[in-house]
Design an enzyme around this catalytic site. Sequence first.
Site, PDB file in Angstrom:
ATOM      1  N   HIS A   1      17.420  -3.346  55.798  1.00 36.45           N
ATOM      2  CA  HIS A   1      16.839  -4.584  55.288  1.00 36.45           C
ATOM      3  C   HIS A   1      15.747  -4.948  56.282  1.00 36.45           C
ATOM      4  O   HIS A   1      16.025  -5.481  57.348  1.00 36.45           O
ATOM      5  CB  HIS A   1      17.890  -5.706  55.236  1.00 36.45           C
ATOM      6  CG  HIS A   1      18.710  -5.688  54.000  1.00 36.45           C
ATOM      7  ND1 HIS A   1      19.587  -6.686  53.675  1.00 36.45           N
ATOM      8  CD2 HIS A   1      18.754  -4.805  52.973  1.00 36.45           C
ATOM      9  CE1 HIS A   1      20.162  -6.411  52.512  1.00 36.45           C
ATOM     10  NE2 HIS A   1      19.679  -5.269  52.068  1.00 36.45           N
TER      11      HIS A   1
ATOM     12  N   ASP B   1      14.047  -7.438  53.084  1.00 35.40           N
ATOM     13  CA  ASP B   1      14.874  -8.629  52.928  1.00 35.40           C
ATOM     14  C   ASP B   1      14.302  -9.790  53.717  1.00 35.40           C
ATOM     15  O   ASP B   1      14.563  -9.931  54.909  1.00 35.40           O
ATOM     16  CB  ASP B   1      16.319  -8.342  53.379  1.00 35.40           C
ATOM     17  CG  ASP B   1      17.227  -9.553  53.163  1.00 35.40           C
ATOM     18  OD1 ASP B   1      16.797 -10.499  52.468  1.00 35.40           O
ATOM     19  OD2 ASP B   1      18.351  -9.550  53.704  1.00 35.40           O
TER      20      ASP B   1
HETATM   21  C1  RNT Z   1      21.754 -12.442  54.776  1.00 35.93           C
HETATM   22  C2  RNT Z   1      21.615 -11.004  54.497  1.00 35.93           C
HETATM   23  C3  RNT Z   1      21.599 -10.624  53.055  1.00 35.93           C
HETATM   24  C4  RNT Z   1      20.764 -11.564  52.220  1.00 35.93           C
HETATM   25  C5  RNT Z   1      20.552 -11.108  50.794  1.00 35.93           C
HETATM   26  C6  RNT Z   1      20.045 -12.202  49.934  1.00 35.93           C
HETATM   27  O1  RNT Z   1      21.556 -12.769  56.080  1.00 35.93           O
HETATM   28  O2  RNT Z   1      20.502 -10.500  55.128  1.00 35.93           O
HETATM   29  O3  RNT Z   1      21.190  -9.313  52.915  1.00 35.93           O
HETATM   30  O4  RNT Z   1      19.521 -11.810  52.781  1.00 35.93           O
HETATM   31  O5  RNT Z   1      21.689 -10.539  50.334  1.00 35.93           O
HETATM   32 ZN    ZN Z   2      19.942  -8.509  54.660  1.00 39.63          ZN
END
Ligand code: RNT
Ligand code: ZN
Length: 418
Positions: A286, A326
């Site tokens: 992410h 992300d």
């Molecule tokens: C949260 C995580 C997660 C979210 C998403 C929306 O801190 O990073 O991945 O950002 O699932």
């Molecule tokens: Zn995340």
Amino acid sequence: MVKKETVLSAYELAKERYAAVGVNTDEVLEKLQDISLSLHCWQADDVTGFESPDATLSGGIQATGNYPGKARNIEELRADIVKAASLIPGSHRVNLHAIYGDFGGQFVDRDQLEPKHFESWMKWAKENGFKLDFNSTSFSHPKSGERTLSNPDPEIRKFWIEHTKRCRAIAEEMGKYQGSPCVMNLWIHDGSKDQTVNRLEYRRLLKESLDEIFATKYDNMKDCIEAKLFGIGAESYTVGSYDFYLGYGAKNNMIVTLDTGHFHLTESVADKISSLLLFTPEIMLHVSRPIRWDSDHVTIMNDDTLDLAKEIVRCDALDRVNIGLDYFDASINRIGAYVVGSRATQKCFLQALLEPLTILRKYEAEGKYFERLALLEESKVLPWNAVWDMFCLKNEVPVGEDFIANIQQYEQEVTSKR
Ligand code: RNT
Ligand code: ZN
């Protein structure tokens, strides 16, 4: 407008310059073409989803800002993603959260989700050349509270186990439909605002829930588990910490998700790649940009993201790393946020692919460390941008800053009217 001839002649010069350090830019362009990003659907609407019109975001995450024009429904969200993708070179994936189902105006609770709620997404993705990835959603729900899968209340735990099992079944259908495994991420916010005297108990419960959730084996989806350091309102303890999921992933041969905002700010996420590759099957990323905390700012081409891309390429692991984005910034044009973050991530991978690795490794093997350092420094200023412009030209997306006007026009014609 950047002229086509300028791009072409700059590329020829860059190609020659890179050849001098043993790098074939034509081959690099082909490799970059194969790198797909998983575009997170939640940047378009500040992680609201379509469950209810007055949904509020909980679970220790926050989209700050109130820039006008956010997507208000499934049509707008899809249109915005298509628009963003038209300005990002290459072919990409779309990462959905369970709260983004096509519920047709009905309230469908999380333990009632079915593949049919995502059928129109599957069709849309196919029509638009995307593959889908998926996420269970444990936040923004009356049963979320401080704990979900680690909740000592068996009823609440059961509810979230059922939700997550259903999400895996949905991901399996997506994978089957699109002929490419759907990567399903599991992140829960479970934690504690203040000190807890039950650290072990909640982690034991989470482990038990996960064992039950993952008992069913699927062929067309891939599970991954995402750790975190802390959330807003859960500063003292996170059940699903990195140690927890690294242990769980290594023991059960599962993919661990590295969110670049989920570690201490001086911790190198790049350095985790080579270790994970030795003990887990693949990696999910992410890519984000934490400022002071896990603030989910738009990814930019900074040292952290460059280091991460370079490590992946140096490990020759592009085929084992799934690259998702992300972040959620509600303070700027949201389509612009997608485009800037995606292009920045691609630029980092391009620079990683352009590294004169053969010569660098030769220097290292011979103990020539001054030479290694010197070439690493010089390679930072080789004309990678000419290769980037060529990549955009080849993919028929705007070169350089030309996409700014494009997004401004979309704002004028579409998002400003919302
Ligand atoms: C949260 C995580 C997660 C979210 C998403 C929306 O801190 O990073 O991945 O950002 O699932
Ligand atoms: Zn995340």
